[in-house]
Design an enzyme around this catalytic site. Structure first.
Site, PDB file in Angstrom:
ATOM      1  N   CYS A  43     -61.009  56.654  -2.218  1.00 12.23           N
ATOM      2  CA  CYS A  43     -60.961  55.482  -3.096  1.00 12.23           C
ATOM      3  C   CYS A  43     -62.293  55.320  -3.835  1.00 12.23           C
ATOM      4  CB  CYS A  43     -60.639  54.222  -2.287  1.00 12.23           C
ATOM      5  SG  CYS A  43     -60.321  52.787  -3.336  1.00 12.23           S
ATOM      6  N   THR A 295     -45.022  32.794   1.618  1.00 15.05           N
ATOM      7  CA  THR A 295     -43.742  32.816   0.897  1.00 15.05           C
ATOM      8  C   THR A 295     -43.722  31.721  -0.144  1.00 15.05           C
ATOM      9  OG1 THR A 295     -41.331  32.762   1.102  1.00 15.05           O
ATOM     10  CG2 THR A 295     -42.578  31.315   2.574  1.00 15.05           C
ATOM     11  N   TYR A 296     -43.001  31.998  -1.231  1.00 14.52           N
ATOM     12  CA  TYR A 296     -42.766  30.995  -2.266  1.00 14.52           C
ATOM     13  C   TYR A 296     -41.266  30.697  -2.340  1.00 14.52           C
ATOM     14  CZ  TYR A 296     -47.452  32.589  -3.402  1.00 14.52           C
ATOM     15  OH  TYR A 296     -48.781  32.936  -3.320  1.00 14.52           O
ATOM     16  N   ASN A 297     -40.523  31.239  -1.352  1.00 15.83           N
ATOM     17  CA  ASN A 297     -39.064  31.061  -1.277  1.00 15.83           C
ATOM     18  C   ASN A 297     -38.373  31.500  -2.564  1.00 15.83           C
ATOM     19  OD1 ASN A 297     -40.157  28.338   0.474  1.00 15.83           O
ATOM     20  ND2 ASN A 297     -38.749  29.774   1.451  1.00 15.83           N
ATOM     21  N   THR A 298     -38.879  32.596  -3.136  1.00 15.79           N
ATOM     22  CA  THR A 298     -38.250  33.157  -4.335  1.00 15.79           C
ATOM     23  C   THR A 298     -38.011  34.645  -4.144  1.00 15.79           C
ATOM     24  OG1 THR A 298     -40.383  33.662  -5.375  1.00 15.79           O
ATOM     25  CG2 THR A 298     -39.392  31.508  -5.860  1.00 15.79           C
ATOM     26  N   THR A 307     -37.166  34.317   2.778  1.00 18.17           N
ATOM     27  CA  THR A 307     -37.528  35.743   2.715  1.00 18.17           C
ATOM     28  C   THR A 307     -38.099  36.272   4.033  1.00 18.17           C
ATOM     29  OG1 THR A 307     -39.754  35.246   1.885  1.00 18.17           O
ATOM     30  CG2 THR A 307     -38.010  35.569   0.240  1.00 18.17           C
ATOM     31  N   GLU A 374     -44.920  39.495  -7.112  1.00 17.62           N
ATOM     32  CA  GLU A 374     -44.179  39.756  -5.880  1.00 17.62           C
ATOM     33  C   GLU A 374     -44.508  41.140  -5.322  1.00 17.62           C
ATOM     34  OE1 GLU A 374     -40.086  37.267  -6.120  1.00 17.62           O
ATOM     35  OE2 GLU A 374     -40.376  38.671  -7.784  1.00 17.62           O
TER      36      GLU A 374
END
Length: 403
Positions: A43, A295-298, A307, A374
């Site tokens: 890297c 989580t953003y529940n999407t 999720t 995401e």
């Protein structure tokens, strides 16, 4: 990481503590270990970053000519660095003993814990760096950027600097095509939840499913190229350039499964780190928890989605590739094949096990309907799950030495 401020705050707080605050190792040692760790997965971005930091804190420029120019004490760390980076299940208490009993070049337990945390931190951060396509500036050797389909006028390097927070929708045709994919994934999650409520597999069946998934993970190919030649600015910082990831149980070799009921981060690793390097266990634990539970529940264009099943499958798949089995919660490893398709598995295995082989094509080919933020979220899960897996093997070896 700027897409996920809660995680970013925890990450920066932990990294600042490891590099700047009071601890067993002097500052220039910390940055040199960062260079050693980032060099193993080739890297350049992280290596160059810490070369500058190393010099700023008064490090000897001669050490940067190659590992043979560094103190013997740091040279002795190369074997542990190599194994942790590529095949952590091979770490034994003998490796620990060699470092702690090296006469005038020996490490103290506290120094070794500090070094191990730094090594695992930068091995996993290299995975995140390659997974997001963050490379040296375009005019530098090896420099390039990914330009994901969900990103319009800015590159991933801009994202890393917090620029360009707006994401565009994909073209109508692609949205229609890929919306079917995300809805199919959501339907699988729903069906698996219903099966959970109805069926309870035996312990033997659960163990069989784990072994099956572990074996299948060996069949996932990371890249067409078998070997890559490291850039010169990286290869000088490590030896044995041909040593890389090999599947956990390849060619009939049997390595016992690491069961978290025998040695877990929560019950064993956390307390060991906190005892020898105060507060770091707490910082790491918070970072692991935030990454695991974030989580953003999407899911793509869908809202109000649980999720947790998907996030758990990603985390446990990574640990499975490293031979680690979650036994406490009777996790059903059969769910992994239902939720993670082959292109996603290829991406996960490449980023986690051979990050330098990650390509834009791999990045584009999985979860095409999901937003870039995401996919960054996925890379956070990959980074933290990998770090915890490495740490478990290293800390178990240290515990065995101590007892």
């Amino acid at each position: 990481m700027g897409f996920h401020p809660q995680y970013l705050e925890s990450f920066l707080r932990t990294q600042h503590y490891l590099l700047q605050m009071d601890g067993p190792l002097p500052l220039h040692y910390r940055h040199y270990i960062g260079i050693m760790a980032a060099a193993r997965p080739q890297c350049s971005y992280l290596v160059n970053l810490h070369v500058n930091d190393f010099l700023q804190v008064g490090g000897d420029p001669k050490w940067l000519n190659g590992l043979e120019g560094a103190p013997r004490k740091l040279q002795h760390l190369r074997e542990l660095n190599k194994i942790l980076a590529h095949r952590p299940w091979l770490v034994t208490k003998a490796h620990i003993e060699q470092l702690l009993k090296a006469e005038e070049y020996s490490w103290s337990l506290a120094e070794l814990i500090h070094a191990v945390v730094l090594l695992t931190h930068y091995h996993s951060l290299a995975s995140f760096t390659f997974g997001c396509g963050i490379s040296p500036e375009i005019h530098c050797e090896g420099g390039h950027t990914f330009r994901p389909p969900s990103v319009s006028s800015y590159c991933v390097c801009d994202i890393a600097n917090g620029n360009g927070a707006q994401e565009e929708m994909l073209g109508n045709h692609l949205v229609t095509e890929t919306s079917c994919e995300v809805e199919a994934l959501m339907e699988k999650m729903k069906q698996l939840q219903e099966c959970r409520d109805e069926e309870e597999a035996s312990q033997e069946e659960m163990a069989t499913r784990f072994e099956r998934e572990k074996t299948e993970s060996m069949l996932v190919v990371t890249a067409e190229d078998d070997e890559m030649v490291p850039a010169r600015d990286v290869s000088r910082h490590f030896e044995d350039t041909s040593y890389g990831y090999k599947d956990f149980s390849r060619r009939g070799e049997h390595v016992p499964t690491f069961r978290v009921q025998d040695y877990s981060w929560e019950d064993h690793g956390y307390s060991l780190v906190n005892r020898l390097y105060p507060d770091v266990g707490q910082l790491l634990d918070e970072k692991f928890q935030i990454a695991y539970n974030l989580t953003y529940n999407t899911m793509a264009m869908h809202k109000d989605v649980d999720t947790s099943m998907l996030r758990r499958a990603i985390w446990n798949y990574i640990h499975c590739m490293f031979g680690i089995r979650q036994v406490y919660d009777d996790y059903d490893y059969g769910e992994i094949n239902q939720l993670l398709d082959r292109s996603f598995k290829v991406y996960i295995k490449t980023v986690v096990c051979s990050p330098e082989k990650t390509t834009k094509r791999m990045y584009d080919s999985f979860w095409r309907q999901f937003q870039h933020s995401e996919k960054v979220h996925v890379n956070l899960l990959l980074m933290e799950a990998r770090m915890q897996a490495e740490l478990l093997y290293a800390l178990r070896a240290i515990t065995r030495y101590m007892t």
